[in-house]
Design a protein around this motif. Sequence first.
Motif, PDB file in Angstrom:
ATOM      1  N   VAL A   1      16.357  20.949  45.132  1.00  9.38           N
ATOM      2  CA  VAL A   1      15.372  20.737  44.079  1.00  9.38           C
ATOM      3  C   VAL A   1      15.064  19.238  43.990  1.00  9.38           C
ATOM      4  N   LEU A   2      13.747  18.909  43.942  1.00 12.12           N
ATOM      5  CA  LEU A   2      13.308  17.512  43.796  1.00 12.12           C
ATOM      6  C   LEU A   2      12.917  17.276  42.340  1.00 12.12           C
ATOM      7  N   LEU A   3      13.547  16.283  41.697  1.00 12.18           N
ATOM      8  CA  LEU A   3      13.330  15.980  40.291  1.00 12.18           C
ATOM      9  C   LEU A   3      12.409  14.760  40.158  1.00 12.18           C
TER      10      LEU A   3
ATOM     11  N   ARG B   1       9.790  17.014  35.632  1.00  8.36           N
ATOM     12  CA  ARG B   1       9.586  18.336  36.240  1.00  8.36           C
ATOM     13  C   ARG B   1      10.482  18.484  37.455  1.00  8.36           C
ATOM     14  N   ALA B   2      10.615  19.723  37.937  1.00  4.52           N
ATOM     15  CA  ALA B   2      11.430  20.033  39.111  1.00  4.52           C
ATOM     16  C   ALA B   2      10.601  20.834  40.101  1.00  4.52           C
ATOM     17  N   ALA B   3      10.801  20.520  41.389  1.00  4.72           N
ATOM     18  CA  ALA B   3      10.046  21.209  42.452  1.00  4.72           C
ATOM     19  C   ALA B   3      10.991  21.552  43.590  1.00  4.72           C
ATOM     20  N   PRO B   4      10.718  22.619  44.356  1.00  3.95           N
ATOM     21  CA  PRO B   4      11.580  22.977  45.494  1.00  3.95           C
ATOM     22  C   PRO B   4      11.454  21.950  46.605  1.00  3.95           C
ATOM     23  N   ALA B   5      12.533  21.776  47.350  1.00  9.88           N
ATOM     24  CA  ALA B   5      12.537  20.838  48.474  1.00  9.88           C
ATOM     25  C   ALA B   5      13.316  21.459  49.618  1.00  9.88           C
ATOM     26  N   GLU B   6      12.840  21.232  50.857  1.00  3.51           N
ATOM     27  CA  GLU B   6      13.525  21.759  52.044  1.00  3.51           C
ATOM     28  C   GLU B   6      13.181  20.894  53.262  1.00  3.51           C
ATOM     29  N   ARG B   7      14.009  21.090  54.267  1.00  3.65           N
ATOM     30  CA  ARG B   7      13.757  20.451  55.549  1.00  3.65           C
ATOM     31  C   ARG B   7      13.857  21.549  56.612  1.00  3.65           C
ATOM     32  N   PRO B   8      12.760  22.190  56.833  1.00  7.83           N
ATOM     33  CA  PRO B   8      12.784  23.379  57.735  1.00  7.83           C
ATOM     34  C   PRO B   8      12.946  22.979  59.190  1.00  7.83           C
ATOM     35  N   VAL B   9      13.412  23.941  59.976  1.00  6.12           N
ATOM     36  CA  VAL B   9      13.550  23.783  61.424  1.00  6.12           C
ATOM     37  C   VAL B   9      12.735  24.893  62.093  1.00  6.12           C
ATOM     38  N   GLY B  10      11.857  24.531  63.037  1.00  7.19           N
ATOM     39  CA  GLY B  10      11.059  25.528  63.763  1.00  7.19           C
ATOM     40  C   GLY B  10      10.002  26.188  62.905  1.00  7.19           C
ATOM     41  N   GLY B  11       9.583  25.532  61.836  1.00  7.93           N
ATOM     42  CA  GLY B  11       8.528  26.087  61.006  1.00  7.93           C
ATOM     43  C   GLY B  11       8.951  27.177  60.055  1.00  7.93           C
ATOM     44  N   HIS B  12      10.275  27.373  59.855  1.00  6.10           N
ATOM     45  CA  HIS B  12      10.741  28.417  58.934  1.00  6.10           C
ATOM     46  C   HIS B  12      10.832  27.844  57.535  1.00  6.10           C
ATOM     47  N   HIS B  13      10.301  28.549  56.551  1.00 11.28           N
ATOM     48  CA  HIS B  13      10.384  28.126  55.155  1.00 11.28           C
ATOM     49  C   HIS B  13      11.162  29.151  54.348  1.00 11.28           C
ATOM     50  N   ASP B  14      11.991  28.655  53.421  1.00 11.14           N
ATOM     51  CA  ASP B  14      12.764  29.538  52.547  1.00 11.14           C
ATOM     52  C   ASP B  14      11.808  30.145  51.517  1.00 11.14           C
TER      53      ASP B  14
ATOM     54  N   ALA C   1      12.640  31.813  48.769  1.00  6.98           N
ATOM     55  CA  ALA C   1      13.203  31.993  47.420  1.00  6.98           C
ATOM     56  C   ALA C   1      13.225  30.694  46.610  1.00  6.98           C
ATOM     57  N   ILE C   2      13.225  29.545  47.245  1.00  7.84           N
ATOM     58  CA  ILE C   2      13.470  28.287  46.514  1.00  7.84           C
ATOM     59  C   ILE C   2      12.313  27.915  45.569  1.00  7.84           C
ATOM     60  N   GLY C   3      11.141  28.433  45.796  1.00  8.88           N
ATOM     61  CA  GLY C   3      10.011  28.079  44.942  1.00  8.88           C
ATOM     62  C   GLY C   3       9.807  28.990  43.760  1.00  8.88           C
ATOM     63  N   LYS C   4      10.681  29.995  43.558  1.00  8.53           N
ATOM     64  CA  LYS C   4      10.471  30.974  42.495  1.00  8.53           C
ATOM     65  C   LYS C   4      10.825  30.436  41.112  1.00  8.53           C
ATOM     66  N   ASN C   5      11.891  29.670  40.984  1.00 10.47           N
ATOM     67  CA  ASN C   5      12.332  29.255  39.643  1.00 10.47           C
ATOM     68  C   ASN C   5      12.987  27.870  39.688  1.00 10.47           C
ATOM     69  N   PRO C   6      12.302  26.825  40.186  1.00  7.00           N
ATOM     70  CA  PRO C   6      12.953  25.511  40.259  1.00  7.00           C
ATOM     71  C   PRO C   6      13.198  24.907  38.875  1.00  7.00           C
ATOM     72  N   GLY C   7      12.374  25.293  37.865  1.00  4.04           N
ATOM     73  CA  GLY C   7      12.559  24.738  36.520  1.00  4.04           C
ATOM     74  C   GLY C   7      13.813  25.190  35.818  1.00  4.04           C
ATOM     75  N   ALA C   8      14.524  26.177  36.417  1.00  2.00           N
ATOM     76  CA  ALA C   8      15.759  26.666  35.786  1.00  2.00           C
ATOM     77  C   ALA C   8      16.828  25.578  35.718  1.00  2.00           C
ATOM     78  N   VAL C   9      16.717  24.595  36.600  1.00  3.31           N
ATOM     79  CA  VAL C   9      17.771  23.569  36.643  1.00  3.31           C
ATOM     80  C   VAL C   9      17.604  22.537  35.524  1.00  3.31           C
ATOM     81  N   ILE C  10      16.484  22.566  34.780  1.00  2.00           N
ATOM     82  CA  ILE C  10      16.289  21.577  33.713  1.00  2.00           C
ATOM     83  C   ILE C  10      15.913  22.245  32.386  1.00  2.00           C
ATOM     84  N   ASP C  11      16.170  23.549  32.270  1.00  4.17           N
ATOM     85  CA  ASP C  11      15.812  24.259  31.035  1.00  4.17           C
ATOM     86  C   ASP C  11      16.915  24.209  29.992  1.00  4.17           C
ATOM     87  N   GLY C  12      18.054  23.619  30.302  1.00  2.00           N
ATOM     88  CA  GLY C  12      19.153  23.517  29.353  1.00  2.00           C
ATOM     89  C   GLY C  12      19.984  24.766  29.237  1.00  2.00           C
ATOM     90  N   LYS C  13      19.797  25.729  30.136  1.00  2.00           N
ATOM     91  CA  LYS C  13      20.546  26.991  30.091  1.00  2.00           C
ATOM     92  C   LYS C  13      21.283  27.171  31.411  1.00  2.00           C
TER      93      LYS C  13
END
Length: 279
Positions: free
Chosen positions: A191-193, A140-153, A155-167
């Motif tokens: 992305v964390l695999l 499986r694939a999951a979003p990964a980040e290293r935020p600064v000042g408590g800010h989170h992205d 967009a990264i959690g919307k479609n992490p599985g796209a990187v391993i769907d073969g498309k």
Amino acid sequence: RPAPAPKRPATPSGTVTHQPHQQHQGQQGHQQHQVAAHRQPAPTQVPSPRTRSRRDTGTMQPAPTAPSSTAPDAPSGRRPANRALLGVAAAALTVIVGLGAWALSGDDSKGKTGGTGGVVDPGKTSAPPKPAVTKLPIQRAAPAERPVGGHHDSAIGKNPGAVIDGKAATTWETQSYADTSFGNFSKGLGVLLDMGKPVKVSTVKVASPESGGALQVRVGNSQSPTELSLAGRGTASAGETTITAEGQATGRYVLVWFVKLPSSLKGKIGEIAVYGSAN
């Protein structure tokens, strides 16, 4: 008056009265000559002084015995033996040289195997064969980040599985930022695999729709990006980018993320493939 003594008969003229005595002496001398001839030793043998002294007295002495056949040979007899010894030594030297050459040539083939079955040295253990490098399955694939000042992205959690769907057409994306350094709101986005089990990573291939941006690959047994070990770096390019792992890149989790955004100020990844072997 007594009668005169009778006269001896006259001896015929020319007759020697001592002839019987001379004949006797002649016969005796002939016998002594035969005895002396019989007593004389062989011409090649010299009688000892003791034998001569006894011979002078007329005592018969046995002839000296011939030398034993076991006596040492004359110097001229040693030459054939010396030549025979030299021949034996030369033959032995030839054999030794031949054995040495055979041993040296045998050492070259020792421990090697041929195509039809070679020799294996039992004293040496061959290194285990390296595991074949293949494309590893990703659980499986999951979003990964290293935020600064408590800010989170957002967009990264919307479609992490796209990187391993073969498309490659389906992509995982970050939100847009003011600059390539995430506007100082983050130190990294990706992305964390989850590989499902510990693996040894050899290479990671990343497909991206655009060029630019600095990528990192981290490997380890933790889901926290800061606890994973850096395995390799690369610059994203339109198409496919190959990042080779350095050192012992082993673990259950593989992180692929941007540490610097491309000029579009947005990170995008189409596909990720991990190559290696089971650890």
